[in-house]
Scaffold this motif. Structure first.
Motif, PDB file in Angstrom:
ATOM      1  N   ILE A   1       0.833  -1.204   0.000  1.00 15.88           N
ATOM      2  CA  ILE A   1       0.000   0.000   0.000  1.00 15.88           C
ATOM      3  C   ILE A   1       0.868   1.254   0.000  1.00 15.88           C
ATOM      4  O   ILE A   1       0.610   2.206  -0.747  1.00 15.88           O
ATOM      5  N   VAL A   2       1.909   1.265   0.819  1.00 16.12           N
ATOM      6  CA  VAL A   2       2.771   2.448   0.911  1.00 16.12           C
ATOM      7  C   VAL A   2       3.484   2.693  -0.417  1.00 16.12           C
ATOM      8  O   VAL A   2       3.558   3.829  -0.900  1.00 16.12           O
ATOM      9  N   PHE A   3       4.004   1.638  -1.042  1.00 13.26           N
ATOM     10  CA  PHE A   3       4.701   1.813  -2.315  1.00 13.26           C
ATOM     11  C   PHE A   3       3.744   2.238  -3.421  1.00 13.26           C
ATOM     12  O   PHE A   3       4.115   3.021  -4.310  1.00 13.26           O
ATOM     13  N   SER A   4       2.512   1.751  -3.387  1.00  9.30           N
ATOM     14  CA  SER A   4       1.523   2.173  -4.384  1.00  9.30           C
ATOM     15  C   SER A   4       1.178   3.650  -4.216  1.00  9.30           C
ATOM     16  O   SER A   4       1.082   4.398  -5.205  1.00  9.30           O
ATOM     17  N   LEU A   5       1.005   4.084  -2.969  1.00 10.42           N
ATOM     18  CA  LEU A   5       0.723   5.495  -2.718  1.00 10.42           C
ATOM     19  C   LEU A   5       1.920   6.373  -3.077  1.00 10.42           C
ATOM     20  O   LEU A   5       1.750   7.513  -3.532  1.00 10.42           O
ATOM     21  N   LEU A   6       3.125   5.848  -2.880  1.00 13.36           N
ATOM     22  CA  LEU A   6       4.317   6.607  -3.260  1.00 13.36           C
ATOM     23  C   LEU A   6       4.350   6.855  -4.764  1.00 13.36           C
ATOM     24  O   LEU A   6       4.624   7.989  -5.212  1.00 13.36           O
ATOM     25  N   LYS A   7       4.088   5.832  -5.549  1.00 11.57           N
ATOM     26  CA  LYS A   7       4.073   5.997  -7.006  1.00 11.57           C
ATOM     27  C   LYS A   7       2.980   6.967  -7.438  1.00 11.57           C
ATOM     28  O   LYS A   7       3.173   7.783  -8.348  1.00 11.57           O
ATOM     29  N   THR A   8       1.824   6.910  -6.776  1.00 13.34           N
ATOM     30  CA  THR A   8       0.733   7.846  -7.096  1.00 13.34           C
ATOM     31  C   THR A   8       1.117   9.273  -6.739  1.00 13.34           C
ATOM     32  O   THR A   8       0.829  10.215  -7.494  1.00 13.34           O
TER      33      THR A   8
ATOM     34  N   PHE B   1      -2.170   3.793   5.386  1.00  8.96           N
ATOM     35  CA  PHE B   1      -2.680   5.052   4.838  1.00  8.96           C
ATOM     36  C   PHE B   1      -2.143   6.254   5.614  1.00  8.96           C
ATOM     37  O   PHE B   1      -1.980   7.335   5.033  1.00  8.96           O
ATOM     38  N   GLU B   2      -1.879   6.085   6.887  1.00 14.03           N
ATOM     39  CA  GLU B   2      -1.236   7.168   7.638  1.00 14.03           C
ATOM     40  C   GLU B   2       0.160   7.443   7.089  1.00 14.03           C
ATOM     41  O   GLU B   2       0.552   8.605   6.897  1.00 14.03           O
ATOM     42  N   ILE B   3       0.921   6.383   6.846  1.00  8.98           N
ATOM     43  CA  ILE B   3       2.257   6.552   6.268  1.00  8.98           C
ATOM     44  C   ILE B   3       2.158   7.139   4.869  1.00  8.98           C
ATOM     45  O   ILE B   3       2.935   8.018   4.487  1.00  8.98           O
ATOM     46  N   GLY B   4       1.171   6.665   4.091  1.00  6.44           N
ATOM     47  CA  GLY B   4       0.980   7.199   2.745  1.00  6.44           C
ATOM     48  C   GLY B   4       0.648   8.676   2.747  1.00  6.44           C
ATOM     49  O   GLY B   4       1.102   9.425   1.874  1.00  6.44           O
TER      50      GLY B   4
ATOM     51  N   ASP C   1      17.609  10.551  -0.639  1.00  8.44           N
ATOM     52  CA  ASP C   1      17.695   9.094  -0.618  1.00  8.44           C
ATOM     53  C   ASP C   1      16.359   8.507  -0.158  1.00  8.44           C
ATOM     54  O   ASP C   1      16.269   7.756   0.824  1.00  8.44           O
ATOM     55  N   GLY C   2      15.311   8.857  -0.914  1.00  8.32           N
ATOM     56  CA  GLY C   2      13.952   8.536  -0.522  1.00  8.32           C
ATOM     57  C   GLY C   2      13.669   7.048  -0.384  1.00  8.32           C
ATOM     58  O   GLY C   2      12.985   6.629   0.552  1.00  8.32           O
TER      59      GLY C   2
ATOM     60  N   ILE D   1      12.245   5.348   3.094  1.00  9.28           N
ATOM     61  CA  ILE D   1      10.945   4.687   3.176  1.00  9.28           C
ATOM     62  C   ILE D   1      11.106   3.216   3.563  1.00  9.28           C
ATOM     63  O   ILE D   1      10.385   2.703   4.426  1.00  9.28           O
ATOM     64  N   VAL D   2      12.052   2.530   2.936  1.00  2.42           N
ATOM     65  CA  VAL D   2      12.256   1.118   3.245  1.00  2.42           C
ATOM     66  C   VAL D   2      12.693   0.936   4.695  1.00  2.42           C
ATOM     67  O   VAL D   2      12.171   0.067   5.422  1.00  2.42           O
TER      68      VAL D   2
END
Length: 221
Positions: free
Chosen positions: A48-55, A160-163, A207-208, A212-213
């Motif tokens: 979910i976090v990676f999907s929101l990052l790409k969006t 979703f909070e992280i996103g 170094d995003g 994130i990771v």
């Protein structure tokens, strides 16, 4: 009904079944493993976090297969200890009695402990009260099917909070670029085209990916 009673009931049901039906039942249970991996591990939060990052960045790279592979590797890295405990606790009763139901019952206990640590009490209480008339005396009495939906709800909220935190700086950058273009009278030029290189530049500069990771992995420690 306690765990021992449920186990005896399942054993009696499977014991009275035709061997072919037993094999089909076991194969059906194993076919659910991908769904369990996606919903009952930290894989859910990572995807979910990676999907929101790409969006938020407005890009389609890296490809989905790359992000899914990264999420799987991070899941095995983060939950390696849990998976080892599951194998150890499940293999011992199976080697002694060749009882698959007992092995699954014992092997799922480390996973239950992991999910309970990440689950909010309010979510868990809702599903427990909905199913039980009397509250359980100890966490050991809770079943995997009571913990799993509460865990999924908690993970969705945290993801979703992280996103949201990830989204904010990119939204701010889009607003700044849009206001600058508006001030210059460049109405026909899309702000996202201009802001995308700056998003990539800032993401690389801080170094995003590593931030994130590392943040996601450490959120389970």
């Amino acid at each position: 009904m306690c765990a021992a009673q449920r186990l005896k009931k399942m054993e009696s049901v499977l014991g009275n079944m035709n061997p072919v039906l037993q094999m089909l039942t076991v194969m059906s249970l194993f076919s659910l493993l991908p769904f369990a991996f996606c919903c009952m591990t930290c894989f859910l939060r990572f995807t979910i976090v990676f999907s929101l990052l790409k969006t938020a960045m407005g890009v389609q790279v890296p490809p989905s297969i790359v992000t899914i592979g990264l999420c799987m590797i991070l899941t095995f890295y983060t939950m390696g200890g849990v998976f080892e405990k599951m194998y150890e606790k499940g293999s011992i009763p199976y080697q002694k009695s060749q009882n698959l139901i007992l092995a699954i019952e014992e092997g799922s206990k480390p996973l239950k402990e992991f999910m309970m640590k990440q689950t909010r009490e309010s979510d868990l209480a809702f599903f427990v009260e909905l199913k039980r008339k009397t509250p359980p005396k100890s966490p050991e009495e809770l079943t995997l099917w009571e913990i799993a939906p509460a865990y999924i709800l908690s993970e969705l909220k945290v993801a979703f909070e992280i996103g949201f935190v990830v989204f904010v700086p990119f939204i701010v950058l889009d607003l700044v670029v849009a206001n600058i273009l508006l001030a210059l009278g460049m109405f026909m030029l899309s702000p996202t085209i201009i802001s995308l290189p700056f998003k990539l530049l800032i993401f690389i500069a801080v170094d995003g990916w590593a931030l994130i990771v590392q943040g996601l992995v450490q959120s389970y420690n």
